[in-house]
Enzyme design. Structure first.
Site, PDB file in Angstrom:
ATOM      1  N   ARG A  60      16.252   6.060  -0.617  1.00 37.01           N
ATOM      2  CA  ARG A  60      16.141   4.687  -0.121  1.00 37.01           C
ATOM      3  C   ARG A  60      17.518   4.050   0.097  1.00 37.01           C
ATOM      4  O   ARG A  60      17.665   2.837  -0.023  1.00 37.01           O
ATOM      5  CB  ARG A  60      15.309   3.824  -1.063  1.00 37.01           C
ATOM      6  CG  ARG A  60      13.849   4.225  -1.141  1.00 37.01           C
ATOM      7  CD  ARG A  60      13.076   3.285  -2.040  1.00 37.01           C
ATOM      8  NE  ARG A  60      11.724   3.779  -2.275  1.00 37.01           N
ATOM      9  CZ  ARG A  60      10.978   3.414  -3.315  1.00 37.01           C
ATOM     10  NH1 ARG A  60      11.450   2.571  -4.220  1.00 37.01           N
ATOM     11  NH2 ARG A  60       9.755   3.891  -3.460  1.00 37.01           N
ATOM     12  N   ARG A 101      16.247  -2.147   2.441  1.00 37.71           N
ATOM     13  CA  ARG A 101      16.388  -3.594   2.261  1.00 37.71           C
ATOM     14  C   ARG A 101      17.631  -4.018   1.502  1.00 37.71           C
ATOM     15  O   ARG A 101      17.976  -5.195   1.497  1.00 37.71           O
ATOM     16  CB  ARG A 101      15.133  -4.141   1.573  1.00 37.71           C
ATOM     17  CG  ARG A 101      13.923  -4.178   2.489  1.00 37.71           C
ATOM     18  CD  ARG A 101      12.688  -4.622   1.747  1.00 37.71           C
ATOM     19  NE  ARG A 101      12.209  -3.592   0.829  1.00 37.71           N
ATOM     20  CZ  ARG A 101      11.216  -3.781  -0.031  1.00 37.71           C
ATOM     21  NH1 ARG A 101      10.639  -4.956  -0.131  1.00 37.71           N
ATOM     22  NH2 ARG A 101      10.814  -2.803  -0.814  1.00 37.71           N
ATOM     23  N   ARG A 138      15.786  -4.684  11.714  1.00 38.61           N
ATOM     24  CA  ARG A 138      14.324  -4.564  11.692  1.00 38.61           C
ATOM     25  C   ARG A 138      13.608  -5.896  11.831  1.00 38.61           C
ATOM     26  O   ARG A 138      12.379  -5.964  11.691  1.00 38.61           O
ATOM     27  CB  ARG A 138      13.891  -3.884  10.391  1.00 38.61           C
ATOM     28  CG  ARG A 138      13.431  -2.449  10.571  1.00 38.61           C
ATOM     29  CD  ARG A 138      12.501  -2.034   9.468  1.00 38.61           C
ATOM     30  NE  ARG A 138      11.307  -2.855   9.440  1.00 38.61           N
ATOM     31  CZ  ARG A 138      10.589  -3.103   8.349  1.00 38.61           C
ATOM     32  NH1 ARG A 138      10.960  -2.605   7.178  1.00 38.61           N
ATOM     33  NH2 ARG A 138       9.504  -3.846   8.404  1.00 38.61           N
ATOM     34  N   ASP A 147       8.802   7.341   6.559  1.00 41.45           N
ATOM     35  CA  ASP A 147       7.935   7.007   5.432  1.00 41.45           C
ATOM     36  C   ASP A 147       7.001   8.182   5.210  1.00 41.45           C
ATOM     37  O   ASP A 147       6.700   8.942   6.157  1.00 41.45           O
ATOM     38  CB  ASP A 147       7.128   5.737   5.721  1.00 41.45           C
ATOM     39  CG  ASP A 147       6.356   5.269   4.497  1.00 41.45           C
ATOM     40  OD1 ASP A 147       6.928   4.493   3.694  1.00 41.45           O
ATOM     41  OD2 ASP A 147       5.197   5.682   4.316  1.00 41.45           O
ATOM     42  N   TYR A 186      -3.201   8.505  -1.542  1.00 37.49           N
ATOM     43  CA  TYR A 186      -3.267   7.347  -0.651  1.00 37.49           C
ATOM     44  C   TYR A 186      -4.565   7.365   0.166  1.00 37.49           C
ATOM     45  O   TYR A 186      -5.208   6.328   0.362  1.00 37.49           O
ATOM     46  CB  TYR A 186      -2.070   7.339   0.302  1.00 37.49           C
ATOM     47  CG  TYR A 186      -0.820   6.734  -0.280  1.00 37.49           C
ATOM     48  CD1 TYR A 186      -0.795   5.417  -0.725  1.00 37.49           C
ATOM     49  CD2 TYR A 186       0.358   7.479  -0.373  1.00 37.49           C
ATOM     50  CE1 TYR A 186       0.351   4.862  -1.259  1.00 37.49           C
ATOM     51  CE2 TYR A 186       1.516   6.925  -0.907  1.00 37.49           C
ATOM     52  CZ  TYR A 186       1.511   5.610  -1.348  1.00 37.49           C
ATOM     53  OH  TYR A 186       2.653   5.054  -1.876  1.00 37.49           O
TER      54      TYR A 186
END
Length: 359
Positions: free
Chosen positions: A35, A39, A48, A84, A159
């Site tokens: 990561r 962010r 983004r 992702d 998921y």
């Protein structure tokens, strides 16, 4: 299977550490962070603006820009493809969206035999990803590796079965134990999608790959060996011919490190809960020595440079002890999981300099 696009990196600290069989020694301890593109970077947030997470993964120029941002800023030794773990599902035709504050959410959960048999399989190229990799390789220098990745079948299955993120994975475990034949059918339908997505990246020119099993730490070793390991092993076997380093990583998997190492990767990622030298012993007992990757607690980046320096020294010492004992073949520095979203970008840059011995 070896693509024309594959670079010949003869002085890459990351690859030198990941491929000790080549007889090369890295000039410094290589480092990259899971990561690292995200962010924590103001330039990422700006790039983004107004674009959804999954949409950005299918925009070649944008995914290349985001992948390259931490390389430019932090001087890490490897870029990790911006993507992702549910991207291959979306590419295959599964209706999934990433909901801010929650994560990947399926349009419909996979619960029945009919659901499983109707699950789409990725059987075509993903040109947006391949084009994005081409853009990345145009900028990367010949010392910086590009790592591709995919989610492992257990994590994707969870998921799908839960319909989204889960704290306990109860429906997933219920299918696994209550309907084992259906469970294995689901895993077998996921495997070609994962392999196909990895091959898209391999053929586009990635230098290494990582299989993320984010939720494997919720399993017992018995369940992992019986319900997950055969499928993860199959994936690693399918991409072995590419001849690039393969990394295996899961969160909270200290008790599974031996079993996970049997899947066949050259590099084993270790989260921050297990000292590297102890992890190396568990891995070696099961499958022989591997290159270790890890394992600074992501929260330490908030504690200031002196604490980071002390922790980096400790982790490097553990890795060195494992190599001296013959239980590890090399060390790639990383966090024990991903960069936390509110981590100051400057702290990440400083940590890289400390790991490189420049600060």
């Amino acid at each position: 299977m070896v693509p024309m696009a594959r670079r010949n990196l003869v002085d890459s600290p990351f690859l030198d550490a990941a491929c000790p069989q080549m007889g090369r020694t890295p000039s410094h301890t290589p480092v990259w962070f899971m990561r690292q593109a995200g962010r924590s970077l103001p330039e990422y947030r700006k790039a983004r603006e107004g674009i959804s997470m999954l949409d950005s993964c299918f925009m070649p120029e944008l995914l290349a820009e985001i992948t390259l941002q931490p390389v430019r800023r932090h001087k890490v030794d490897a870029a990790i493809l911006f993507s992702d773990i549910v991207v291959p599902l979306k590419a295959a035709g599964v209706k999934v969206e990433i909901v801010p504050g929650r994560g990947p959410v399926m349009d419909a959960a996979i619960r029945t035999k009919e659901d499983v048999l109707n699950l789409p399989i990725l059987d075509h190229d993903v040109p947006e990803v391949a084009q994005g990799i081409s853009h990345i390789l145009e900028e990367l220098n010949d010392r910086t590796a590009l790592i591709g990745f995919a989610g492992a079948p257990f994590t994707l299955a969870s998921y799908l079965v839960e319909g989204g993120p889960s704290k306990n994975h109860q429906r997933t475990k219920a299918m696994m134990h209550g309907e084992p034949e259906l469970w294995h059918t689901l895993m077998e339908r996921l495997t070609p999608t994962i392999v196909g997505f990895l091959k898209v990246q391999i053929n586009a020119g990635i230098d290494a790959l990582q299989l993320f099993d984010s939720w494997a730490g919720f399993l017992t070793e018995h369940d992992y060996r019986n319900y997950v390991l055969p499928h993860s092993k199959h994936i690693f076997q399918e991409v072995e011919a590419a001849g690039i380093p393969r990394i295996h990583f899961g969160v909270g998997t200290g008790e599974l490190l031996g079993a996970m190492s049997e899947a066949g990767s050259e590099v084993m990622g270790v989260d921050w809960r297990v000292p590297l030298d102890r992890a190396a012993e568990r891995i070696t007992r099961a499958a022989g020595p591997r290159v270790l990757q890890g394992n600074l607690d992501p929260a330490i980046l908030f504690a200031g440079p002196q604490v980071v320096r002390e922790e980096v020294t400790r982790i490097k010492d553990e890795a060195a002890a494992a190599q001296l004992a013959g239980t590890a073949r090399g060390h790639i520095f990383n966090l024990g999981h991903g960069v936390l979203p509110d981590t100051p970008a400057e702290a990440i840059t400083e940590a890289v300099a400390i790991i490189h011995g420049e600060a």
